[in-house]
Design a protein around this motif. Structure first.
Motif, mmCIF file in Angstrom:
data_model
loop_
_atom_site.group_PDB
_atom_site.id
_atom_site.type_symbol
_atom_site.label_atom_id
_atom_site.label_comp_id
_atom_site.label_asym_id
_atom_site.label_seq_id
_atom_site.Cartn_x
_atom_site.Cartn_y
_atom_site.Cartn_z
ATOM 1 N N PHE A 1 3.733 5.420 -1.929
ATOM 2 C CA PHE A 1 2.968 4.254 -1.482
ATOM 3 C C PHE A 1 3.864 3.234 -0.792
ATOM 4 O O PHE A 1 3.553 2.752 0.308
ATOM 5 C CB PHE A 1 2.267 3.602 -2.681
ATOM 6 C CG PHE A 1 1.691 2.248 -2.386
ATOM 7 C CD1 PHE A 1 0.532 2.124 -1.639
ATOM 8 C CD2 PHE A 1 2.319 1.098 -2.838
ATOM 9 C CE1 PHE A 1 -0.002 0.865 -1.351
ATOM 10 C CE2 PHE A 1 1.803 -0.156 -2.559
ATOM 11 C CZ PHE A 1 0.641 -0.275 -1.816
ATOM 12 N N THR A 2 4.997 2.903 -1.404
ATOM 13 C CA THR A 2 5.894 1.886 -0.855
ATOM 14 C C THR A 2 6.446 2.309 0.498
ATOM 15 O O THR A 2 6.463 1.519 1.457
ATOM 16 C CB THR A 2 7.048 1.612 -1.828
ATOM 17 O OG1 THR A 2 6.505 1.138 -3.075
ATOM 18 C CG2 THR A 2 8.002 0.566 -1.272
ATOM 19 N N LEU A 3 6.895 3.551 0.603
ATOM 20 C CA LEU A 3 7.427 4.041 1.874
ATOM 21 C C LEU A 3 6.347 4.054 2.949
ATOM 22 O O LEU A 3 6.591 3.690 4.102
ATOM 23 C CB LEU A 3 8.012 5.445 1.694
ATOM 24 C CG LEU A 3 9.292 5.546 0.861
ATOM 25 C CD1 LEU A 3 9.675 7.008 0.656
ATOM 26 C CD2 LEU A 3 10.435 4.783 1.515
ATOM 27 N N GLY A 4 5.158 4.486 2.579
ATOM 28 C CA GLY A 4 4.057 4.557 3.538
ATOM 29 C C GLY A 4 3.674 3.194 4.086
ATOM 30 O O GLY A 4 3.485 3.025 5.299
ATOM 31 N N MET A 5 3.592 2.186 3.204
ATOM 32 C CA MET A 5 3.234 0.848 3.657
ATOM 33 C C MET A 5 4.353 0.220 4.489
ATOM 34 O O MET A 5 4.097 -0.453 5.491
ATOM 35 C CB MET A 5 2.917 -0.051 2.454
ATOM 36 C CG MET A 5 1.637 0.309 1.725
ATOM 37 S SD MET A 5 0.178 0.372 2.806
ATOM 38 C CE MET A 5 0.209 -1.277 3.513
ATOM 39 N N SER A 6 5.602 0.457 4.096
ATOM 40 C CA SER A 6 6.729 -0.132 4.816
ATOM 41 C C SER A 6 6.824 0.385 6.251
ATOM 42 O O SER A 6 7.355 -0.305 7.128
ATOM 43 C CB SER A 6 8.034 0.159 4.074
ATOM 44 O OG SER A 6 8.022 -0.421 2.779
#
Length: 224
Positions: free
Chosen positions: A21-26
């Motif tokens: 999730f974090t990588l995708g949003m970043s």
């Protein structure tokens, strides 16, 4: 999709899900920065600042420095907005996925697993603003595993779950900068039904638009 399994979330997936999730949003920070640069208000502020300082200082250095600082500030504003959203999500539903998605029969959370590694996620739960519908949430696929049909499989998983539970449609929200997601959902048969700007001040300044999509679950309503 060789070696790809779509399965229900398990407790040991927690950290991997947060990472996906974090990588995708970043990933959306650069495209969001480009979006804000295209806004008339941004261009006007940069031009007025440059011209005013150029006229008053008779030097190229000061206006160029000022514009550079404004651009850096704009990028930091974008980073702040995404980091705030990520932090809020990690503190809320992603902090206890079992509690948020697995306790009720009409909600669920799935992961896509490849060779023992979580490479994609998706969830759904009853939509607060669309009675009779489930809302697709937390769709994300690792960059290294895109183009393999994982996102389509996750979309179909949600649609099948929604249909099995007797709901009429799936709804979801995506942003103006998530163009790949928009193409995916439209390919899967979703229809864009509404556009609106996030009410937060930073989002208003950026003209950061959200799109609401809907997939009606009728024969022929979902594409492969």
């Amino acid at each position: 999709m060789a070696n790809i399994q779509i399965r229900r979330y398990q407790g040991e997936d927690a950290e991997s899900v947060k990472e996906v999730f974090t990588l995708g949003m970043s990933e959306h920070v650069p495209s969001s920065f480009v979006h804000i640069l295209k806004q008339p208000l941004t261009q006007m502020v940069l031009m007025v600042t440059f011209c005013a300082l150029m006229t008053s200082s008779k030097s190229f250095l000061l206006p160029i420095l000022a514009v550079t600082l404004l651009l850096a500030g704009a990028r930091q504003m974008v980073v702040y907005m995404f980091n705030s959203y990520i932090d809020t999500s990690l503190r809320r539903d992603l902090d206890d996925i079992g509690e948020a998605y697995l306790k009720q029969k009409d909600s669920c959370f799935w992961v896509a697993e490849s060779d023992g590694r979580v490479v994609g996620t998706v969830a759904c739960l009853p939509a607060e603003k669309a009675p009779g519908c489930l809302e697709l949430k937390r769709m994300s696929v690792r960059r290294s595993h895109r183009g393999l049909g994982i996102a389509k499989a996750l979309c179909r998983t949600v649609a099948e779950f929604t249909r099995d539970r007797g709901y009429a449609a799936v709804v979801l929200y995506t942003s103006v900068v998530q163009t790949d997601a928009q193409r995916l959902y439209e390919h899967m048969g979703y229809q864009k039904i509404r556009e609106f700007v996030i009410p937060e001040l930073v989002a208003k300044i950026m003209n950061f638009t959200l799109f609401e999509y809907r997939l009606d679950l009728q024969p022929g309503g979902e594409r492969d």
